[in-house]
Scaffold this motif. Structure first.
Motif, mmCIF file in Angstrom:
data_model
loop_
_atom_site.group_PDB
_atom_site.id
_atom_site.type_symbol
_atom_site.label_atom_id
_atom_site.label_comp_id
_atom_site.label_asym_id
_atom_site.label_seq_id
_atom_site.Cartn_x
_atom_site.Cartn_y
_atom_site.Cartn_z
ATOM 1 N N ASP A 191 0.944 -1.322 -0.102
ATOM 2 C CA ASP A 191 -0.121 0.223 -0.566
ATOM 3 C C ASP A 191 0.587 1.088 0.131
ATOM 4 O O ASP A 191 1.262 1.616 0.434
ATOM 5 C CB ASP A 191 -0.745 0.401 1.321
ATOM 6 N N PHE A 192 0.211 2.261 -0.948
ATOM 7 C CA PHE A 192 1.628 3.840 -1.069
ATOM 8 C C PHE A 192 1.528 3.904 0.119
ATOM 9 O O PHE A 192 2.628 4.879 0.631
ATOM 10 C CB PHE A 192 0.935 4.439 -1.985
ATOM 11 N N ASP A 215 8.423 1.355 -3.113
ATOM 12 C CA ASP A 215 7.561 1.377 -4.093
ATOM 13 C C ASP A 215 6.243 1.292 -3.111
ATOM 14 O O ASP A 215 6.016 1.643 -2.230
ATOM 15 C CB ASP A 215 7.790 -0.210 -5.383
ATOM 16 N N ALA A 216 5.002 0.523 -3.263
ATOM 17 C CA ALA A 216 4.293 -0.019 -2.281
ATOM 18 C C ALA A 216 4.254 -0.811 -1.292
ATOM 19 O O ALA A 216 3.373 -1.003 -1.157
ATOM 20 C CB ALA A 216 2.769 -0.279 -3.616
#
Length: 362
Positions: A191-192, A215-216
């Motif tokens: 999840d970002f 990244d996420a």
């Protein structure tokens, strides 16, 4: 003043209750278990072994290794042995001499492994190297009985057993935990927003530019090169508390079992739904037609079909803007919708664009 302090404590407790430790939501890149698999023989069964050709071949090879020669035309069939597949999971940082649990499963037509013992068998990894040697007495939770007339009764699965601490580690798996100036932690649920919060929390607690979200899923964290310092550093890191982002709105439908899972963030836009029932009853009766007296006729049986259609009174309910999960469930329960009806309602809401969530059918 006392009210303000109480309100502040309640706010702090509510935040702490929703926060989670990094240990519970992330894993360290490279720190992983490895699957192992092997093949072996279980002996000492009470007539519940198998009679397959590969079991006989394995038994013959075993005796040959101990200097016992069996004539080529003799098939060493025995009901007390069984060929088995062995598998285990090698934990990260496992060292030679440590013990792990192994699971043993029958490969042939063995009815039960209860009371059997596994002979020394190697377990190999994906690279073909031997990492564990397994041996020991099996613990089987299931059992089965069978009568002479073919009737049988079984509880659980008697053809699978476990050997607690039955595998001895012979080789350790190298990892990159102590290499480089940084380590990477991966979110269990990418999840970002959560990745950004994790990096910000690490930077606020341990210093600026200590962590950066890649990244996420992945966050790179600067770490000391000394192994002992790195272990202490990771111990501090995994106990940091972070408030994860709210989950994405999802509705998961299992069409096989009728299970429906609705996430807490699901919302429904203004929409009206009607739910009605249609019952069709079909009955088959037989009428007997008798001929008139002295008519020399024959008795005839005539089938008679009756069809009755009952349409129940429909129910309509309306969703207002911002309808939540609780409102949706209560409204559907009021009309007495079955799981199949609820699936149809959710699919129709998605098609109409009123369901603000991802609809997943498995």
């Amino acid at each position: 003043m006392k009210r303000l302090i109480t309100a502040g404590l309640l706010l702090l407790l509510s935040f702490s209750a929703s926060a989670e430790r990094l240990k519970d939501i992330v894993s360290v890149s490279g720190v992983r278990s490895n699957q192992l698999v092997g093949y072996g023989l279980v002996v000492g069964l009470d007539g519940s072994g198998d009679k397959t050709s590969f079991t006989s071949q394995t038994f013959r090879n075993l005796l040959n290794n101990f200097g016992v020669a069996i004539p080529p035309n003799v098939d060493p069939k025995s009901k007390n042995i069984a060929a088995v597949a062995i598998h285990a999971s090698l934990p990260p940082f496992a060292k030679p001499g440590q013990a792990i649990d192994v699971t043993v499963s029958a490969l042939g037509d063995a009815k039960s492994l209860r009371g059997g013992s596994l002979l020394m068998s190697p377990l190999k990894g994906a690279d073909g190297q031997i990492y564990v040697m397994a041996q020991g007495n099996l613990v089987v939770s299931g059992f089965g009985v069978q009568g002479n007339d073919g009737s049988k009764l079984s509880l659980n699965v008697p053809s699978v057993g476990r050997i607690p601490n039955g595998g001895t580690v012979e080789r350790s798996v190298p990892n990159a935990f102590n290499q480089g100036d940084s380590l990477v932690i991966n979110l269990n649920n990418p999840d970002f927003t959560t990745a950004r919060r994790v990096s910000e929390q690490i930077n606020s607690m341990l210093g600026p530019q200590m962590a950066s979200a890649m990244d996420a899923s992945s966050i790179r964290v600067r770490a000391p090169r000394d192994p002992s310092q790195r272990v202490s550093f990771l111990s501090i890191l995994e106990n940091l508390e972070v408030q994860p982002a709210r989950e994405a709105a999802k509705v998961v439908i299992n069409s096989r079992t009728g299970t429906i899972i609705i996430g807490q963030n699901v919302r429904v836009s203004p929409v009206a739904i009607t739910h009605g029932g249609l019952t069709v009853s079909i009955t088959e009766d037989l009428d007997v037609d008798q001929p008139d007296p002295l008519s020399e006729g024959q008795t005839v049986i005539t089938p008679r079909t009756g069809i009755q259609v009952d349409e129940a009174s429909g129910h309509m309910f309306e969703f207002q803007p911002g309808t939540s999960l609780q409102d949706l469930v209560e409204a559907v329960n009021q009309v007495g919708a079955a799981p199949g009806d609820l699936m149809a309602i959710l699919e129709a809401l998605k098609q109409a664009g009123a369901l603000k969530a991802e609809l997943v059918v498995i």
